[in-house]
Design a protein around this motif. Sequence first.
Motif, PDB file in Angstrom:
ATOM      1  N   ARG A 127     -28.862 -43.872  56.456  1.00 33.75           N
ATOM      2  CA  ARG A 127     -27.383 -43.682  56.012  1.00 33.75           C
ATOM      3  C   ARG A 127     -26.469 -44.780  56.838  1.00 33.75           C
ATOM      4  N   TRP A 155     -23.213 -44.415  59.556  1.00 30.90           N
ATOM      5  CA  TRP A 155     -22.498 -44.155  60.596  1.00 30.90           C
ATOM      6  C   TRP A 155     -21.506 -44.820  60.992  1.00 30.90           C
ATOM      7  N   GLU A 166     -20.248 -40.507  57.695  1.00 31.04           N
ATOM      8  CA  GLU A 166     -21.925 -40.833  57.300  1.00 31.04           C
ATOM      9  C   GLU A 166     -21.691 -41.227  56.009  1.00 31.04           C
ATOM     10  N   SER A 201     -18.977 -49.032  61.310  1.00 27.65           N
ATOM     11  CA  SER A 201     -20.246 -48.573  60.146  1.00 27.65           C
ATOM     12  C   SER A 201     -21.153 -48.939  60.900  1.00 27.65           C
TER      13      SER A 201
END
Length: 314
Positions: free
Chosen positions: A56, A58, A69, A50
Amino acid sequence: MLTPDLPANENTRIKTLQNLNVLDTPPEQRLDRVTQIAAKMFNVPIALVSLVDKERQWFKSCVGLTASETARDISFCGHAILSEQALVVTDTLADERFADNPLVQGEPNIRFYAGIPLEHENGCRLGTLCIIDSKPRSFNTDDITLLKELAVLVELELVNKLPNTTDPVTGLSNKAGFKLLAPISLKVCQKLNLKVSVVYLFMKGLLSYRHDRQKYITILNTTAELYKTTFRATDIIAHYDENGFVALVSNADKHNTQELLDCLITQMNDVDFEVQHDSPIELITGVIDSSPFCDIDELIFNAFIKLHEQGEGL
């Protein structure tokens, strides 16, 4: 729910992440292999690479989730990058930071999380290698150490500090890549008390096709595709050298692996490599049982010995 703070070096961190040119790029086998190993190693349904962007998180690599995400303000990884230490949450419902988090109260129903920050050489923490379960569980210091070893591989891959570990023709791991991943797979087998076997496929006569580059590439790619479909995603497979392919097969003995190999050879003979042969290619195999406590060089040496026995010296 506690929204994660921003790191003190947030502007530099975001710039560093963007300069890697990795956000929103397609999945890559070199990283997918690591998340597959992590999921198997810890027997969890979800494993992720990640990367924490501005708003965010993603997923560059993902096992067990269909989402690519989630919002940063509800992310566990947003908390994990605030420290160089592992973030381990053994029961989210008992942790005030996460108990009412939408990812806990709804899909994917996170009850356990363990994440290792992925650090750039400039000190910025860009994301995590994390594992997730839908039930509470313990996670000891040995477990953290194993997850950290996998995270180091991800760090090296992301910032291109590894020597070339992928064969440019087949897309499989090459010898260097195999020697990086195989020892970690052996540790998985040690941890889970699983059997291990090794198979080596030697393609005698293959090098006679190198004068016809396209034909040579077709043969290699056909073999690689059959290797990938015959063996499992968690097996470590590689185009090990000019003449051969190798596979480290976990949770399988010699008999089980020989069955897979027989299936592979049958398929190879059926498709005939999709080329018109100028001279035949002889397939010679070596399969061995081994202890997961062997080192990888010993495993390969024993497989070579078996190969030479089968090929009468090649």
